[in-house]
Scaffold this active site. Structure first.
Site, PDB file in Angstrom:
ATOM      1  N   GLY A  17      16.736 -10.271  -4.206  1.00 55.87           N
ATOM      2  CA  GLY A  17      18.055  -9.770  -4.472  1.00 55.87           C
ATOM      3  C   GLY A  17      19.336 -10.392  -3.843  1.00 55.87           C
ATOM      4  N   ALA A  20      23.018 -13.213  -4.235  1.00 60.10           N
ATOM      5  CA  ALA A  20      22.526 -14.057  -5.555  1.00 60.10           C
ATOM      6  C   ALA A  20      22.078 -13.038  -6.596  1.00 60.10           C
ATOM      7  CB  ALA A  20      22.064 -15.316  -5.390  1.00 60.10           C
ATOM      8  N   SER A  42      12.004  -7.524  -2.108  1.00 61.87           N
ATOM      9  CA  SER A  42      11.245  -6.944  -0.886  1.00 61.87           C
ATOM     10  C   SER A  42      12.171  -6.186   0.128  1.00 61.87           C
ATOM     11  CB  SER A  42      10.236  -7.598  -0.330  1.00 61.87           C
ATOM     12  OG  SER A  42       9.641  -7.122   0.801  1.00 61.87           O
ATOM     13  N   VAL A  50      25.798 -13.972   5.515  1.00 63.52           N
ATOM     14  CA  VAL A  50      26.842 -14.023   6.330  1.00 63.52           C
ATOM     15  C   VAL A  50      28.032 -14.648   5.687  1.00 63.52           C
ATOM     16  CG1 VAL A  50      25.504 -14.703   8.296  1.00 63.52           C
ATOM     17  CG2 VAL A  50      25.994 -16.710   6.589  1.00 63.52           C
ATOM     18  N   LYS A  81      42.250 -11.998   1.466  1.00 63.19           N
ATOM     19  CA  LYS A  81      42.225 -13.452   2.055  1.00 63.19           C
ATOM     20  C   LYS A  81      43.363 -14.146   1.356  1.00 63.19           C
ATOM     21  CE  LYS A  81      39.425 -17.442   2.599  1.00 63.19           C
ATOM     22  NZ  LYS A  81      37.958 -17.926   2.656  1.00 63.19           N
ATOM     23  N   THR A 347      32.632 -21.167   0.222  1.00 65.09           N
ATOM     24  CA  THR A 347      32.266 -21.859  -1.284  1.00 65.09           C
ATOM     25  C   THR A 347      30.993 -20.924  -1.538  1.00 65.09           C
ATOM     26  OG1 THR A 347      31.487 -23.778  -0.220  1.00 65.09           O
ATOM     27  CG2 THR A 347      33.522 -23.867  -1.419  1.00 65.09           C
ATOM     28  N   ILE A 349      29.606 -18.034  -1.958  1.00 65.00           N
ATOM     29  CA  ILE A 349      29.504 -17.023  -3.174  1.00 65.00           C
ATOM     30  C   ILE A 349      29.809 -17.795  -4.528  1.00 65.00           C
ATOM     31  CG2 ILE A 349      30.524 -14.912  -4.084  1.00 65.00           C
ATOM     32  CD1 ILE A 349      30.229 -13.930  -1.307  1.00 65.00           C
TER      33      ILE A 349
END
Length: 505
Positions: A17, A20, A42, A50, A81, A347, A349
């Site tokens: 999960g 990503a 799980s 982070v 941002k 970078t 995400i």
């Protein structure tokens, strides 16, 4: 691509999960009809979580899956941002910003930075950031959604987000499950493969349940359960260029207004991030264990946070590089399973989002054509290598003499692709964006000049303006930018009016 008939893929299994996994689930469920999508994760296995800062391209992903932006910021305790501010990266005492968006405006065939280089040489141009609306607004702690500066030819504000990655994953999970994605709780004990093709046929949970699929997406983090554990795809190590191999992370209480930008402070053997959210501040110290112990790194981090720590510092160990192939057989790796580039330019995400976009563009049928897979892998490699070069630049272009870590970074051999880019820039301030690489010319320019790589000259076409015309050109832009910034609300006021989370989680 989608071939009508029996070869069309109908069953997708996402392993893992986190950001990503749930980004993949949300995107596939919102864009592909006729797919059965199951995500296996799980709750006993934690996520890294982070990566709380993003770049403007995430707005494309959010639009793709139909997010309401205010609701998204509210639910993730987010903030806005406008760029990244770098402290002490060139020399001790240096501060510069890699701001998103336009700086100045082009004139004729030349980009603004060529006129600025001439103006700086002749003493008629000010600080480069004064021609950036994003940087000017950021340093005043202001924000608004402003696509264009009214009554001018100048772009407005380009923005991304800071958010709580765990809350983002939970938010995406709600969207994906509402769109029909099924979640299965459990740890995977076995990966079954087809004896003839080598493809993954099923993952088997500890309770014996076998979950079959046709296409598997590996979002299992650094464990890379399918792409490496089962398929042994191989890993290309980049630590000789990017030697940091640890991060210590700790959240802290907010202290003062939330800045609408990320901060990156270079320390003796690495760097520290500071990311403001509505309910807390994210902090972390990325460092190289060859030069610094974990205890020393934790002490440096705790001495340089603004508010009271809200948890015990947590250590993450990593190796910089990428999987030899992000797609192998019927397995596509996303996120940390596909590789790791430290979050200095936010970078992580984006690379997940990019992998998903490439997968949608190259979505296979059950024949898994090799040419299609090869095209995907070439594009993913190009994306990773160009971002890698940009990150290496931050380390290599330093003049620090206070530690052997920075000396090593400055003196190391760098990739030929980066060496060519720096050499061209030193000559005339020219930058050439290759293909659809992520970082555009103005981003490279801000980092190169911010870290004291100064071109020997500028393009001769910049001499077409007289000195008075040049002074007027840059002066008008500075005046327009300053005026537009002064009329905007504060960042905190904008959040309070549009997307405040209310009671902290």
């Amino acid at each position: 691509m989608g071939r009508v008939g029996d070869s069309r893929i109908t069953k997708v299994v996402i392993v893992g999960g986190g950001t990503a996994g749930w980004m993949a689930a949300a995107a596939l469920s919102r864009t592909m009809d006729g797919l059965s999508i199951r995500l296996v994760e799980s709750e006993e296995i934690g996520t890294v979580g982070v990566g709380e800062a993003t770049i403007p391209s995430i707005r494309l992903f959010n639009a793709l899956i139909g997010l309401d932006e205010d609701d998204f910021v509210r639910e993730t305790r987010g903030s806005f941002k406008l760029g990244v501010q770098f402290h002490d990266w060139g020399q001790l005492g240096d501060v510069y910003m890699h701001a998103f968006g336009q700086v100045g405006r082009s004139l004729g065939m030349l980009p603004f930075q060529q006129y600025w280089l001439r103006g700086r040489a002749e003493g008629v141009a000010g600080r480069f950031g004064d021609y950036s609306l994003n940087e000017t607004v950021a340093l005043q702690n202001r924000f608004a959604r402003l696509p264009h500066i009214p009554n001018t030819s100048l772009d407005g504000i380009a923005y991304a987000f800071h958010f709580d990655a765990a809350l983002y994953a939970a938010y995406l999970r709600r969207i994906a499950e509402a769109a029909g994605v099924e979640r299965t709780e459990g740890k995977i004990a076995e990966v079954r493969r087809n004896g003839e093709s080598g493809h993954v046929e099923a993952v088997v949970l500890e309770n014996g349940t076998a979950i079959e699929g046709e296409l598997f997406i590996d979002c299992s983090g650094f464990r890379a359960l399918l792409i490496e554990g089962a398929l042994e795809t191989g890993f290309e190590d980049w630590t000789h260029w990017l030697p940091c191999d640890r991060a210590i992370a700790v959240p802290s209480e907010n202290a003062g207004p939330a800045r609408p930008y990320t901060q990156a402070f270079a320390h003796r053997s690495g760097w520290q991030w500071r990311i403001p959210l509505q309910h807390r501040t994210g902090n972390g110290h990325v460092f190289c264990s060859d030069f610094l112990s974990e205890d020393e790194a934790a002490a440096i981090l705790l001495a340089n946070i603004e508010g009271r720590p809200l948890a015990e510092p947590r250590t993450l160990r990593f190796r910089t590089g990428m999987r030899q192939r992000a797609w192998s057989g019927n397995v596509v790796a996303l996120g940390l399973a596909s590789g790791f580039l430290e979050p200095i330019e936010s970078t992580s995400i984006h690379l997940i989002q990019n992998g998903i976009a490439r997968l949608l563009a190259h979505f296979p049928d059950r024949d898994f054509d090799a040419a299609n897979i090869d095209a995907y892998n070439r594009r993913i490699r190009f994306d990773h290598e160009r971002i890698r070069d940009f990150i290496i630049l931050h380390y290599h272009a330093n003049q620090r003499t206070d530690s052997s870590f920075w000396t090593r970074c400055r003196e190391m051999a760098i990739p030929e692709t980066l060496a060519r880019k720096i050499a061209l820039f030193r000559s005339q301030g020219q930058l050439v964006r290759e293909g659809d690489e992520l970082f555009v010319e103005i981003g490279w320019f801000q980092v190169l000049t911010g870290q004291n790589i100064v071109p020997r000259g500028y393009h001769p076409m910049a001499d077409q303006l007289s000195r008075e015309e040049l002074s007027g050109f840059v002066g008008d832009i500075e005046t327009i930018v300053a005026g537009a910034a002064s009329r905007l609300p504060t960042h905190d006021d904008f959040i309070a009016q549009h997307c405040a989370a209310g009671v902290p989680a």
